[in-house]
Motif scaffolding. Structure first.
Motif, PDB file in Angstrom:
ATOM      1  N   ALA A   8       0.821  -1.250  -0.138  1.00 39.48           N
ATOM      2  CA  ALA A   8      -0.026   0.268  -0.129  1.00 39.48           C
ATOM      3  C   ALA A   8       0.688   1.030   0.179  1.00 39.48           C
ATOM      4  O   ALA A   8       1.827   1.468  -0.005  1.00 39.48           O
ATOM      5  N   SER A   9       0.166   2.794  -0.721  1.00 38.55           N
ATOM      6  CA  SER A   9       0.473   3.887  -0.512  1.00 38.55           C
ATOM      7  C   SER A   9       1.649   4.001   0.895  1.00 38.55           C
ATOM      8  O   SER A   9       1.533   3.935   2.330  1.00 38.55           O
ATOM      9  N   VAL A  10       2.404   5.266   1.040  1.00 42.17           N
ATOM     10  CA  VAL A  10       3.431   5.671   2.354  1.00 42.17           C
ATOM     11  C   VAL A  10       2.341   5.875   3.070  1.00 42.17           C
ATOM     12  O   VAL A  10       2.445   5.743   3.964  1.00 42.17           O
ATOM     13  N   PHE A  11       1.061   6.371   3.056  1.00 40.84           N
ATOM     14  CA  PHE A  11       0.632   7.784   3.478  1.00 40.84           C
ATOM     15  C   PHE A  11      -0.514   6.198   4.338  1.00 40.84           C
ATOM     16  O   PHE A  11      -0.300   6.337   5.663  1.00 40.84           O
ATOM     17  N   GLY A  12      -0.887   5.085   3.938  1.00 36.16           N
ATOM     18  CA  GLY A  12      -1.199   4.128   4.545  1.00 36.16           C
ATOM     19  C   GLY A  12      -0.288   3.056   5.803  1.00 36.16           C
ATOM     20  O   GLY A  12      -0.833   2.942   6.947  1.00 36.16           O
ATOM     21  N   LYS A  13       0.975   3.396   5.027  1.00 36.59           N
ATOM     22  CA  LYS A  13       2.088   2.704   5.922  1.00 36.59           C
ATOM     23  C   LYS A  13       2.136   2.991   7.661  1.00 36.59           C
ATOM     24  O   LYS A  13       1.897   2.578   8.566  1.00 36.59           O
ATOM     25  N   TYR A  14       1.708   4.226   7.391  1.00 33.01           N
ATOM     26  CA  TYR A  14       2.293   4.992   9.046  1.00 33.01           C
ATOM     27  C   TYR A  14       1.286   5.300   9.936  1.00 33.01           C
ATOM     28  O   TYR A  14       1.144   6.322  10.160  1.00 33.01           O
ATOM     29  N   SER A  15      -0.373   5.275   9.189  1.00 30.78           N
ATOM     30  CA  SER A  15      -1.738   5.269   9.770  1.00 30.78           C
ATOM     31  C   SER A  15      -1.731   4.519  10.854  1.00 30.78           C
ATOM     32  O   SER A  15      -1.555   2.993  10.534  1.00 30.78           O
ATOM     33  N   PRO A  16      -1.904   4.053  12.049  1.00 27.79           N
ATOM     34  CA  PRO A  16      -2.420   3.225  12.706  1.00 27.79           C
ATOM     35  C   PRO A  16      -3.012   2.121  11.965  1.00 27.79           C
ATOM     36  O   PRO A  16      -4.399   1.950  11.297  1.00 27.79           O
ATOM     37  N   GLY A  17      -3.045   0.385  12.087  1.00 25.18           N
ATOM     38  CA  GLY A  17      -4.135  -0.403  12.226  1.00 25.18           C
ATOM     39  C   GLY A  17      -5.657  -0.280  12.656  1.00 25.18           C
ATOM     40  O   GLY A  17      -5.148   0.388  14.310  1.00 25.18           O
ATOM     41  N   THR A  18      -6.437  -0.586  12.101  1.00 24.02           N
ATOM     42  CA  THR A  18      -7.960  -0.517  13.416  1.00 24.02           C
ATOM     43  C   THR A  18      -7.994  -2.147  14.006  1.00 24.02           C
ATOM     44  O   THR A  18      -6.971  -2.948  14.025  1.00 24.02           O
ATOM     45  N   ASP A  19      -9.480  -1.387  14.618  1.00 26.83           N
ATOM     46  CA  ASP A  19      -9.022  -2.389  15.859  1.00 26.83           C
ATOM     47  C   ASP A  19     -10.760  -2.609  15.695  1.00 26.83           C
ATOM     48  O   ASP A  19     -10.995  -3.688  17.113  1.00 26.83           O
ATOM     49  N   ALA A  20     -11.335  -2.326  15.663  1.00 28.15           N
ATOM     50  CA  ALA A  20     -13.075  -2.435  15.053  1.00 28.15           C
ATOM     51  C   ALA A  20     -13.731  -2.455  14.343  1.00 28.15           C
ATOM     52  O   ALA A  20     -12.746  -2.433  13.077  1.00 28.15           O
ATOM     53  N   THR A  21     -15.151  -2.822  14.498  1.00 22.39           N
ATOM     54  CA  THR A  21     -16.021  -2.867  13.396  1.00 22.39           C
ATOM     55  C   THR A  21     -16.847  -1.916  13.705  1.00 22.39           C
ATOM     56  O   THR A  21     -17.271  -2.062  14.612  1.00 22.39           O
TER      57      THR A  21
END
Length: 516
Positions: A8-21
């Motif tokens: 994925a793009s670098v912008f997604g790389k440095y964003s925190p992963g999700t933990d819920a829906t």
């Protein structure tokens, strides 16, 4: 070609992963317990919402209440009542405190249970068994008893309006000790027992005499006690002078139906009361309630009175900050926002929808910040051309009429990135149930787009105003992101502090600063 999902793009790389829906099954970030409790306290109404039933809200509150320190729970109750002007949630949290920490319950009781309606809410919740006991118990019973014994006669008379339970029911439960013959007579009158007529409070003596001869002077009692009688137009005007500001706002059509506005001077009197800035402040009016009154005003309500409501609306928005730099405000106008902002309950459903509140916030920010960019969105950003100097109510109506489509919280950020826009502050007003932009891996699309925007605007800040108590967000809380819930003007204070502070000052911290 390399795997796009994996690389994925670098912008997604440095964003925190999700933990819920979220309630739509799309990825999201869960609020930590304190923030979730604050969200529930400020937006939960214990009515059926678009994605959650009243029972679900209750279960969520009780579950998260067990995870937080009772001190924070007490502060959340105080915030909800004093800053958020909520009713059911502060009563529920106070009731829960009687089980979790009875000393704290004593400390906050008189500040959260501050009128007769709140007292009835508290007793109803305690008797329901929702917080773990089906009776008041000795200490809560003593708190209710002390409330009654410390209240003035005037406060008790006002508290006598309302049922389930009524004040009479409560008196029978706790047996307050009358400190005077007047109170003894009042309690006896209230619960239907023999009483000394001469010892009754003056207002009640006048009321009893008036019932036998309604031609007498109108007694000075709660107006609700009199409305079932055949009153002249002039007497309706007298009731308009006596009723509280909130009651006046809610009974304009009733006054019109009964000919009150045909009485000389009545229109001017009502308009002047509605415009009174001090009265607006004392009434703790929510801006959306004035919008509701404006929308509900029938043809019989004089234009001068309707204009006074608009003036009151403008005054109620005095806390909307003037913000420096390039400001973007994005109200969610998607289909789920068509639900009632305080939820659905038979006989008690507000006509104001979530989209109305989002639109009102957008119009108010635009009015105070005329150079702001307005980006209403659903599946995409919806184009609309508004005059920033037009009346707030007019712009709010135009925005709320845009409603429809699925929810895509990242849409405004994506368009800003496409335009390569310079941005200092973005305010998104939504129920946070984004699903059009759902991603299978990594962070939400909102966080990806925000990270991309931040690469061009490193000092930019994002505010997400959440109008519903669903427990998740599309933007992870951090130094440059504020998640705040509610629909009172207290939200604007929080935004102003966040936008101006160099140091991160989040919503939970603001609640924790309250004194118990």
């Amino acid at each position: 070609m390399a795997n796009k999902s994996l690389f994925a793009s670098v912008f997604g790389k440095y964003s925190p992963g999700t933990d819920a829906t979220n309630r739509e099954g799309a990825v999201a970030y869960a609020y930590e317990p304190k923030h979730q409790l604050a969200q529930l306290a400020a937006t939960g109404t214990l009515n059926d919402a678009f994605y959650a039933s009243a029972e679900t809200q209750l279960a969520d509150v009780l579950a998260v209440a067990q995870k937080v320190d009772p001190v924070f729970l007490a502060k959340a109750a105080l915030y909800a009542r004093k800053r958020g002007a909520m009713k059911d949630m502060p009563a529920l949290l106070t009731a829960y405190l009687t089980v979790a920490d009875s000393d704290l319950a004593v400390s906050v009781f008189n500040r959260t249970i501050d009128n007769g309606r709140m007292l009835r809410n508290f007793v109803q919740i305690m008797r329901s068994g929702a917080v773990g006991r089906k009776s008041l118990g000795s200490r809560p019973k003593r708190l209710v008893k002390q409330w009654l014994e410390n209240a003035t006669i005037e406060q008790l008379i006002r508290a006598s309006t309302g049922n389930d339970p009524s004040l009479a029911d409560i008196v029978k439960m706790v047996h307050p000790k009358p400190a005077s013959s007047e109170r003894q007579a009042f309690y006896a009158w209230l619960i239907g027992r023999p009483y000394d007529v001469e010892a009754l409070p003056t207002q009640l003596k006048e009321f009893e005499l008036w019932k036998s001869d309604i031609g007498r002077q109108l007694p000075d009692v709660p107006f609700q006690w009199l409305t079932s009688y055949d009153l002249t137009a002039k007497r309706w005007v007298l009731l308009a002078e006596r009723m509280g500001w909130q009651a006046l706002r809610m009974n304009l059509n009733t006054l019109a139906r009964n000919g009150a506005f045909g009485v000389k001077g009545a229109t001017d009197m009502v308009a002047a009361r509605l415009e009174d800035a001090d009265a607006i402040k004392r009434a703790r009016i929510m801006p959306y309630q004035l919008l509701m009154a404006l929308n509900a005003a029938g043809d019989g309500v004089p234009l001068k009175v309707q204009a006074a409501l608009e003036i009151a609306l403008e005054k109620s928005l005095a806390n909307v900050p003037v913000m420096e730099g390039n400001v973007v405000v994005a109200p969610d106008v998607s289909w789920s926002m068509q639900s009632a902002v305080t939820g659905h309950r038979i006989g008690a459903t507000t006509a104001v929808k979530c989209v109305d509140v989002a639109a009102l916030v957008g119009a108010a920010v635009l009015r105070r910040n005329p150079s702001a960019t307005l980006m209403p969105f659903e599946e995409r950003v919806v184009s609309v051309d508004l005059d920033p100097f037009a009346r707030v109510a007019v712009n709010a109506k135009r925005l709320s009429d845009l409603g429809g489509g699925g929810t895509n919280v990242s849409a405004p950020l994506k368009l800003l990135n496409k335009r390569q826009a310079d941005v200092d502050l973005v305010i998104i007003v939504s129920d946070n149930e984004s699903w059009i932009d759902d991603t299978r891996y990594g962070s939400t699309e909102t966080m990806k787009q925000w990270q991309k925007l931040k690469s061009r605007n490193p000092k930019a800040k994002l505010v997400c105003i959440d109008l519903q108590p669903y427990g998740t967000t599309q933007a992870k809380e951090r130094k440059d992101i504020l998640n705040v819930g509610g629909f009172s003007d207290a939200v604007f204070d929080t935004i102003a502090r966040f936008a101006s502070d160099e140091e991160k000052h989040d919503w939970v911290t603001e609640i924790e600063e309250l004194e118990v």
